[in-house]
Every structure is written in C-alpha cells, then in structure tokens.
Design a protein around this motif. Structure first.
Motif, PDB file in Angstrom:
ATOM      1  N   ASN A 129       0.851  -1.177   0.000  1.00 45.65           N
ATOM      2  CA  ASN A 129       0.000   0.000   0.000  1.00 45.65           C
ATOM      3  C   ASN A 129       0.891   1.232   0.000  1.00 45.65           C
ATOM      4  O   ASN A 129       1.767   1.377   0.858  1.00 45.65           O
ATOM      5  CB  ASN A 129      -0.933   0.016   1.215  1.00 45.65           C
ATOM      6  CG  ASN A 129      -2.046   1.041   1.047  1.00 45.65           C
ATOM      7  OD1 ASN A 129      -1.807   2.236   1.031  1.00 45.65           O
ATOM      8  ND2 ASN A 129      -3.273   0.549   0.897  1.00 45.65           N
ATOM      9  N   LYS A 186      -7.075  -2.532  -6.895  1.00 46.89           N
ATOM     10  CA  LYS A 186      -7.115  -2.558  -5.433  1.00 46.89           C
ATOM     11  C   LYS A 186      -7.897  -3.777  -4.965  1.00 46.89           C
ATOM     12  O   LYS A 186      -8.853  -4.207  -5.623  1.00 46.89           O
ATOM     13  CB  LYS A 186      -7.775  -1.293  -4.864  1.00 46.89           C
ATOM     14  CG  LYS A 186      -6.873  -0.067  -4.841  1.00 46.89           C
ATOM     15  CD  LYS A 186      -7.516   1.061  -4.059  1.00 46.89           C
ATOM     16  CE  LYS A 186      -6.652   2.297  -4.049  1.00 46.89           C
ATOM     17  NZ  LYS A 186      -5.382   2.097  -3.326  1.00 46.89           N
ATOM     18  N   TRP A 245      -4.983   2.886   5.796  1.00 53.61           N
ATOM     19  CA  TRP A 245      -5.193   1.728   4.914  1.00 53.61           C
ATOM     20  C   TRP A 245      -5.599   0.470   5.682  1.00 53.61           C
ATOM     21  O   TRP A 245      -5.567  -0.635   5.148  1.00 53.61           O
ATOM     22  CB  TRP A 245      -3.954   1.465   4.048  1.00 53.61           C
ATOM     23  CG  TRP A 245      -2.654   1.271   4.766  1.00 53.61           C
ATOM     24  CD1 TRP A 245      -1.828   2.240   5.242  1.00 53.61           C
ATOM     25  CD2 TRP A 245      -2.029   0.025   5.077  1.00 53.61           C
ATOM     26  NE1 TRP A 245      -0.724   1.677   5.838  1.00 53.61           N
ATOM     27  CE2 TRP A 245      -0.818   0.318   5.747  1.00 53.61           C
ATOM     28  CE3 TRP A 245      -2.365  -1.308   4.851  1.00 53.61           C
ATOM     29  CZ2 TRP A 245       0.058  -0.663   6.193  1.00 53.61           C
ATOM     30  CZ3 TRP A 245      -1.497  -2.300   5.298  1.00 53.61           C
ATOM     31  CH2 TRP A 245      -0.305  -1.973   5.963  1.00 53.61           C
ATOM     32  N   GLU A 302      -6.422  -2.677   3.178  1.00 56.29           N
ATOM     33  CA  GLU A 302      -6.429  -2.251   1.770  1.00 56.29           C
ATOM     34  C   GLU A 302      -5.081  -2.556   1.124  1.00 56.29           C
ATOM     35  O   GLU A 302      -4.026  -2.260   1.694  1.00 56.29           O
ATOM     36  CB  GLU A 302      -6.709  -0.749   1.692  1.00 56.29           C
ATOM     37  CG  GLU A 302      -6.740  -0.196   0.278  1.00 56.29           C
ATOM     38  CD  GLU A 302      -6.873   1.308   0.264  1.00 56.29           C
ATOM     39  OE1 GLU A 302      -7.942   1.809  -0.142  1.00 56.29           O
ATOM     40  OE2 GLU A 302      -5.909   1.993   0.676  1.00 56.29           O
ATOM     41  N   ASP A 304      -2.783  -2.274  -2.584  1.00 59.08           N
ATOM     42  CA  ASP A 304      -2.597  -1.807  -3.957  1.00 59.08           C
ATOM     43  C   ASP A 304      -2.086  -2.950  -4.815  1.00 59.08           C
ATOM     44  O   ASP A 304      -1.483  -3.904  -4.314  1.00 59.08           O
ATOM     45  CB  ASP A 304      -1.578  -0.662  -4.005  1.00 59.08           C
ATOM     46  CG  ASP A 304      -2.107   0.614  -3.385  1.00 59.08           C
ATOM     47  OD1 ASP A 304      -3.290   0.931  -3.604  1.00 59.08           O
ATOM     48  OD2 ASP A 304      -1.336   1.301  -2.689  1.00 59.08           O
TER      49      ASP A 304
END
Length: 486
Positions: A129, A186, A245, A302, A304
């Motif tokens: 992230n 994502k 995140w 979260e 990426d």
C-alpha cells in the motif's frame, strides 16, 4: 551455462551483476553500459542498426545490418501505457525504474504493431500500500499486515464482494493477477482477531500446514516468509490505521461503514455459512481454506496492485520476428522478453515470466544468427510465411472512385482521401493532420503522397525522421487499395 544461471539466482546486487557480466564476457559480446537506444535505423524494408546516447549525451551509431533484438523489459513504470493496456490507474512495481516501454516504442516507430494479449507477473510477496511509511523501503514493506493477503482468507473488491478463489492466491502466492487487474488494481483482505492471535504464535509455514492443510512451496514464500511470526501485528495495525489503509471494528456492520465497502457485512455472513456447510458454492474454494470470519474485532486491510513485470507487447511470428500491421515480418527486427506478445492469460504458472524471457531470448538470438549466415535466404523464408507475401498496392487493378480513410498516427488520427482514375492513383489529400504533424511529422504529410503516386504503390521508403507518420499514411492507403481492387 545452466550452472552459471543457477549461481546468478543465488546472488543479489553487485554480485549478481558480476555474474551476468561474466556470462556476456564469455560469449564475447561487446557491451555499452549507461547507454540508451533512442532510435532504430531503418530503410522501411529492414532494420539496419540503432542510434544510442551515452550518459554524457554523446550519440553513438551502431550498424547492425543483420539484425536488432529488442528486450527492454516491458512497461511497468509507464503509467500511461498501464492505463491504456490494462485499464487500471497504476501498478506499484519492483522492476527497474527505467522499464518504461522504451523498447516497445522503438519497435512501433519501425512499423511494428502491438499484440492483444496482456497480463502481469504479479508480486507474489503479499500486499502493498503506497500509504504505508515502509512501502518499498524493503522489497515488500515492513508492515506484517501485507502478509495477510497470502493466507487464503477472504479477499473482496471495493464493493465488499469476493471475486477470486483466495486459496489459489495462497498456493500460488499471488501468481493469478488477472482477477485483480479486472477489479481496478485494489483489493481488500478481511481477517478476524482469532486468526491474528494464531499468527502471533507460529510461523506462516506452520499456520498453512496446520490450519489450511497445505504446504506452500512457492519460492518467494519459502525464501522470505515461511519462517515469519507476525508477533508485531498489533503495533502494525495501529500504524496502518493511522496511515489510512486499515480499519477495525467490533462488528461486521460497523466495519462496513468504516471501510465504505458496501455489501461487506452480508458477504462475510454468507461466506461464514458456506464455511459451516464445508462448500464454497460461489468460487469453489478448497474446503481446507474455509475458515469463518467470526471472532471480533474484525479488520479490513487495503492493498494496492503490485507486480514484477508487464507481460505483452509487440506482435511477432513464431520465431520472434516483429510484425507490421499486415502481419508482414519487419526484416532484421526481433523481439524478446517482456516486450513481446508471448504471454498466456491468466498468469497461473510459477516462473512464467522468466520462462518466456529465457525461451524468447534463445529463439531471437538463434534466428538472428541464421539471418547473419544468409540474410537473403532467411528473409525470403520469412516472406513466404507472411499473410500478405506481396504488396497488393502494386497490381494497378483498382476501381475508379474517391475513397476516404483514417490514418492512426503517433499523436492523433487524421483523414486521407484517395482518388483513383483509370485504375491509377491520381490524388492523395491529407486533412485534419495538425495534431499529428507537429515538427518533423509534417514532412511525411507533405512529401509521402507524391512518392506513392509516382510509384503507384505504397511500397516506398518512409520519410526520414518521420517513420511513424509515414507508416500510418502508407497503411491507411494500402487498406483502401486492398479493399477496392477490380
């Protein structure tokens, strides 16, 4: 060579570079370090060399009348190309920062065309992230929450819905990038306190064997993570929450509100029901991985999208020769590695990136050598296999009329009008080309039509320095001529 290659992969940094240096020295290859190719030399029918630029700005011309092999490493660090070919905003990549698609662009300027098959060799080291303070400081980041994505739990999209068999992402440690690309780059790991408490007491390898009844053998997992215990996970959660995140809540409903992942609560409840029944009726996940999310607090992490290398590029024939718009071989131009359209979709098999690169490099090298031995014979054999082995624009059997077409140039599309009278090309008008013809491109617009009319063929040399615009004009006119033969 095999023993040397194995030794290379056991080294890193300067030691690995030294091993590669040894390989090329043994092969007698002349090397130009810190030198970038900025132009491919071509006479329109074949590639003849390159112009390169050294670190101090000096230009070097390398004549390569028998062939040029492009292997520029793909375009992981070119956000514009990532958006165009993958439809996602960005990939956070571990590849060299100079991997920006330059090799592909050089091939396109020589008339080569892009293929249609694209994927990414994804980072199999877990999540990342960009909001994390430790992101990219080490290869995968220091925060232990990045490991959660490896463990076959629950992964959802930005609507809070599952979309991928998470067990595959554990067994293959993130090899399967296609579903994550389709979800926009994502994804979100969902985990409960019960699982985190277990991970504080045993290594990741012990966890996968005891609770998932699976021994993960993927090299990256074994080398980097198998012996890890996530003993600092509580501190890592606090850090991730402060960076924005990670979210935690005592109930799934509250977690859905905090994370803004609509449908999350209902989705996890449905998942828990499938766990209780021992069957994933949605994504057919391995029953050994069906562990419910039911011991609060609950967490959403979260992630990426990150990867090692893009896969997909210039269209080639079966022996790595670059092809133009008409599937014709561009004589003397070979493509290898991540710059070629060699890839299988989805990316499911470990080592595919290296495998295709090694194989295509070998094929391109041997084919280029065959061309060195007898260029005329080699080019004739390649031409015999072309879809269009002759230039149909030279048959002079065209129907009279005025025909409109569109050329796809470097900067813009522009209109072309072709006038045929008495079965001959009498007139070529190019309009709406101002956006395309900035600078030297205007030379192609001004000079190429007269060349084509004089030759009564599109088989003419490109305007020097304006190869892309020249090819756009020739291809568009050739389409008209092919479609309107008597």
């Amino acid at each position: 060579m095999i023993l040397l290659r194995e030794q290379v992969y056991k080294e890193s940094g300067p030691k690995r570079a030294a091993q590669f240096q040894k390989m090329v020295d043994q092969a007698g290859v002349k090397q130009l370090w810190s030198t970038k190719v900025i132009k491919i030399l071509s006479n329109d029918h074949e590639v003849t060399g390159v112009i390169a630029q050294t670190e101090d700005g000096k230009l070097v011309q390398v004549n390569a009348k028998d062939g040029v092999i492009i292997c520029g490493g793909g375009f992981l660090h070119n956000d514009q190309m990532i958006q165009r070919y993958y439809g996602i905003p960005k990939v956070y990549g571990y590849a060299n920062a100079f991997v920006d698609g330059s090799g592909i662009k050089l091939a396109q300027e020589a008339g080569a065309q892009m293929g249609k098959n694209f994927t990414i060799a994804m980072n199999e080291g877990g999540g990342v992230n960009h909001k994390s303070a430790t992101f990219m400081k080490t290869l995968w980041g220091d925060n232990s929450l990045f490991r959660i994505a490896l463990l076959g739990g629950v992964i959802v999209n930005n609507h809070g819905l599952r979309f991928v068999d998470e067990a595959e992402l554990c067994k293959r440690t993130m090899y399967n990038s296609e579903p994550l690309i389709r979800e926009g780059g994502k994804f979100y790991s969902v985990v409960d306190q019960g699982t985190l408490d277990i991970l504080k007491t045993m290594t990741l390898d012990q966890y996968t064997q005891k609770y998932l009844k699976t021994k993960v053998t993927a090299p990256m997992f074994v080398m980097a993570f198998a012996n890890q215990i996530l003993k600092n996970v509580d501190q890592d959660i606090k850090k991730a929450e402060s960076e924005g995140w990670c979210w935690q809540a005592d109930t799934l409903e509250e977690l859905e509100q905090k994370s803004h992942l609509t449908n999350l609560s209902k989705e996890i409840q449905h998942y828990n029901q499938m766990c209780q029944q021992g069957e994933d009726t949605e994504l057919f996940k391995d029953p050994n991985f069906l562990n419910p999310i039911n011991k609060g607090p609950f967490y959403v992490i979260e992630n990426d999208f990150s990867g090692w290398v893009t896969q997909g590029g210039i269209k080639t024939n079966g022996v790595c020769c670059a092809l133009n718009k008409f599937n014709q071989v561009i004589n003397g131009l070979f493509i290898a590695g991540a710059d070629g359209d060699f890839w299988g979709v989805p990316y499911l098999v470990g080592g595919t990136a290296n495998g295709f690169s090694l194989a295509s490099g070998y094929i391109a090298g041997t084919q280029c050598y065959q061309r060195v031995l007898d260029k005329a014979k080699y080019d004739q054999e390649m031409k015999a296999n072309d879809q269009y082995s002759t230039d149909n624009s030279s048959t002079n059997e065209w129907k009279d009329g005025t025909y409109d077409t569109i050329a796809h140039g470097r900067n813009a599309d522009f209109d072309i009008e072709v006038g045929i009278k008495d079965h001959q090309i009498k007139q070529i008008k190019i309009s709406d080309h101002n956006s395309e013809s900035k600078g030297i491109g205007s030379k192609a617009v001004a000079e190429l039509p007269s060349r084509i009319i004089k030759a009564q063929s599109t088989n003419v040399d490109a305007i020097s320095g304006a190869t892309v615009t020249s090819n756009a004009i020739k291809y568009a006119i050739r389409d008209v001529l092919d479609k309107n033969r008597d």
